[in-house]
Design a protein around this motif. Structure first.
Motif, PDB file in Angstrom:
ATOM      1  N   GLN A   7       0.819  -1.208   0.000  1.00 14.60           N
ATOM      2  CA  GLN A   7       0.000   0.000   0.000  1.00 14.60           C
ATOM      3  C   GLN A   7       0.853   1.259   0.000  1.00 14.60           C
ATOM      4  OE1 GLN A   7      -2.959   0.534  -0.711  1.00 14.60           O
ATOM      5  NE2 GLN A   7      -4.166   1.685   0.779  1.00 14.60           N
ATOM      6  N   TYR A   8       1.936   1.255   0.802  1.00 15.46           N
ATOM      7  CA  TYR A   8       2.761   2.449   0.933  1.00 15.46           C
ATOM      8  C   TYR A   8       4.236   2.144   0.676  1.00 15.46           C
ATOM      9  CZ  TYR A   8      -1.434   3.707   3.543  1.00 15.46           C
ATOM     10  OH  TYR A   8      -2.741   3.915   3.923  1.00 15.46           O
ATOM     11  N   SER A   9       4.875   3.020  -0.083  1.00 15.81           N
ATOM     12  CA  SER A   9       6.330   2.978  -0.278  1.00 15.81           C
ATOM     13  C   SER A   9       6.914   4.242   0.333  1.00 15.81           C
ATOM     14  CB  SER A   9       6.687   2.913  -1.766  1.00 15.81           C
ATOM     15  OG  SER A   9       6.245   1.715  -2.358  1.00 15.81           O
ATOM     16  N   ILE A  10       7.854   4.073   1.252  1.00 17.33           N
ATOM     17  CA  ILE A  10       8.515   5.216   1.882  1.00 17.33           C
ATOM     18  C   ILE A  10       9.918   5.314   1.289  1.00 17.33           C
ATOM     19  CG2 ILE A  10       9.074   6.354   4.043  1.00 17.33           C
ATOM     20  CD1 ILE A  10       6.116   5.545   3.737  1.00 17.33           C
ATOM     21  N   VAL A  11      10.206   6.393   0.577  1.00 15.40           N
ATOM     22  CA  VAL A  11      11.497   6.597  -0.076  1.00 15.40           C
ATOM     23  C   VAL A  11      12.350   7.518   0.795  1.00 15.40           C
ATOM     24  CG1 VAL A  11      12.668   7.548  -2.095  1.00 15.40           C
ATOM     25  CG2 VAL A  11      10.548   6.239  -2.377  1.00 15.40           C
ATOM     26  N   VAL A  12      13.532   7.014   1.188  1.00 10.49           N
ATOM     27  CA  VAL A  12      14.408   7.766   2.095  1.00 10.49           C
ATOM     28  C   VAL A  12      15.805   7.889   1.480  1.00 10.49           C
ATOM     29  CG1 VAL A  12      15.256   7.983   4.458  1.00 10.49           C
ATOM     30  CG2 VAL A  12      13.166   6.668   4.007  1.00 10.49           C
ATOM     31  N   PRO A  13      16.146   9.014   0.846  1.00 13.68           N
ATOM     32  CA  PRO A  13      17.513   9.201   0.352  1.00 13.68           C
ATOM     33  C   PRO A  13      18.481   9.379   1.514  1.00 13.68           C
ATOM     34  CG  PRO A  13      16.234  11.212   0.049  1.00 13.68           C
ATOM     35  CD  PRO A  13      15.272  10.161   0.549  1.00 13.68           C
ATOM     36  N   VAL A  14      19.633   8.719   1.451  1.00 12.96           N
ATOM     37  CA  VAL A  14      20.618   8.826   2.534  1.00 12.96           C
ATOM     38  C   VAL A  14      22.005   9.080   1.962  1.00 12.96           C
ATOM     39  CG1 VAL A  14      19.369   7.424   4.210  1.00 12.96           C
ATOM     40  CG2 VAL A  14      20.851   6.293   2.578  1.00 12.96           C
ATOM     41  N   TYR A  15      22.722   9.965   2.606  1.00 19.16           N
ATOM     42  CA  TYR A  15      24.107  10.259   2.239  1.00 19.16           C
ATOM     43  C   TYR A  15      24.881  10.554   3.519  1.00 19.16           C
ATOM     44  CZ  TYR A  15      28.201  12.621   0.318  1.00 19.16           C
ATOM     45  OH  TYR A  15      29.485  12.989   0.027  1.00 19.16           O
ATOM     46  N   ASN A  16      25.770   9.628   3.902  1.00 23.31           N
ATOM     47  CA  ASN A  16      26.566   9.769   5.128  1.00 23.31           C
ATOM     48  C   ASN A  16      25.677  10.029   6.346  1.00 23.31           C
ATOM     49  OD1 ASN A  16      28.838   9.424   3.538  1.00 23.31           O
ATOM     50  ND2 ASN A  16      29.365  11.593   3.481  1.00 23.31           N
TER      51      ASN A  16
END
Length: 316
Positions: A7-16
């Motif tokens: 139902q839900y996609s949580i997109v979390v960009p991460v850098y260091n």
């Protein structure tokens, strides 16, 4: 778990983000578990050089709802968001940064608005805690300048923290431009949009990933991607210079008539010359920005390259 079940996609960009990713996971998991609906959390590693990847892989191994995309190098925050959306499977996709300045708990309010029929629910910052006066002032000035320069209604005081419906996500995936300003693209595609207000907190840990240099690049992407008004600056500058020249010429004649002398205009003439030369370089710089972006699009290179994936099935 198949795509149709998510139902839900949580997109979390991460850098260091080794200092914060663990806490980010805990708070997101607590929030999403409370929905009692199927979800996935996709961490997108944008070329981190610290222990972010190792921590993310550990989380993936112990939680089947967690997935990890790793770029082959640093491609930038906006492309990390794009990659997460490209690989997402949910009927609704939420974009949120890992620094916890945007509270994960607000996602529940976004979901409520989505279920009411809105296709895009963006987070509007009612208050910004832990930020300098300079950061607050420049952010406020940028959003209002961009809004005044474009024909698209890009909400002010908003970031990339938002929920978008699957059909909006699919439209965004079809847009091929390289120098992406995602929040502008979301406004450009349209659909039914609304916002929820929240207080933006201070970073949980670590340092900002948007120093002044990146902020300027980000602002340039937003303006150049959605406004042609800078290309009209030569007309405005030329008109202003012409008006100043006429006024100076009239003033020079009046002074000569009244005093009966010939006042030297050498210093002013030199100033005008330097002003014109500076204006020419500014104009050339603006044109160069547009031309360079045309070159980026003409090359046809992929937006990003995935170096590794964790938690994705073969068919994903």
């Amino acid at each position: 778990m198949s795509k149709s079940q998510i139902q839900y996609s949580i997109v979390v960009p991460v850098y260091n983000e080794e200092l914060v990713i663990g806490e980010t996971y805990k708070r997101l998991k607590r929030v999403m578990d409370s929905t009692e609906e199927a979800y996935e959390i996709i961490f997108v590693n944008d070329g981190s050089k610290d222990g972010t990847v190792e921590i993310a892989k550990t989380i993936c191994n112990m939680d089947k709802n967690i997935k990890l995309l790793s770029f082959s190098r640093n491609f930038g925050h906006q492309l990390a968001i794009s990659a997460g959306m490209d690989y997402s499977s949910g009927n609704a996709v939420v974009v949120i940064d890992a620094d916890l300045q945007d509270p994960p708990e607000v996602i529940l309010e976004m979901i409520k608005k989505w279920k009411e029929g809105y296709d895009v629910v963006y987070g509007r910052r009612a208050k910004r805690e832990g930020e300098t006066f300079f950061k607050k002032f420049t952010a406020k000035a940028f959003y209002r300048t961009l809004k005044s320069m474009t024909d698209i209604d890009i909400p002010v005081d908003t970031g990339d923290f938002r929920l978008i419906d699957r059909r909006v996500c699919d439209k965004l995936k079809s847009l091929p431009e390289h120098n992406r300003y995602v929040r502008g693209l979301v406004s450009w595609v349209g659909y039914k949009q609304t916002g929820v207000e929240f207080v933006r907190h201070e970073r949980f840990a670590g340092e900002t990933k948007y120093p002044l240099k990146k902020m300027l690049k980000f602002a340039t992407d937003g303006i150049v991607s959605f406004s042609y008004k800078p290309l009209k600056f030569p007309l405005y500058i030329g008109g202003a210079v012409s008006a100043i020249s006429v006024i100076y010429f009239i003033a020079y004649l009046l002074k000569a008539v009244i005093t009966g002398t010939h006042a030297s205009g050498l210093n002013l003439a030199l100033s005008m010359i330097f002003f014109l030369v500076g204006g020419i370089f500014i104009i050339l710089g603006i044109m160069g920005e547009y031309i360079s972006r045309m070159g980026d699009e003409a090359k046809g290179r992929p937006l990003y390259i995935i170096g590794d994936k964790e938690g994705f099935k073969d068919e994903a």
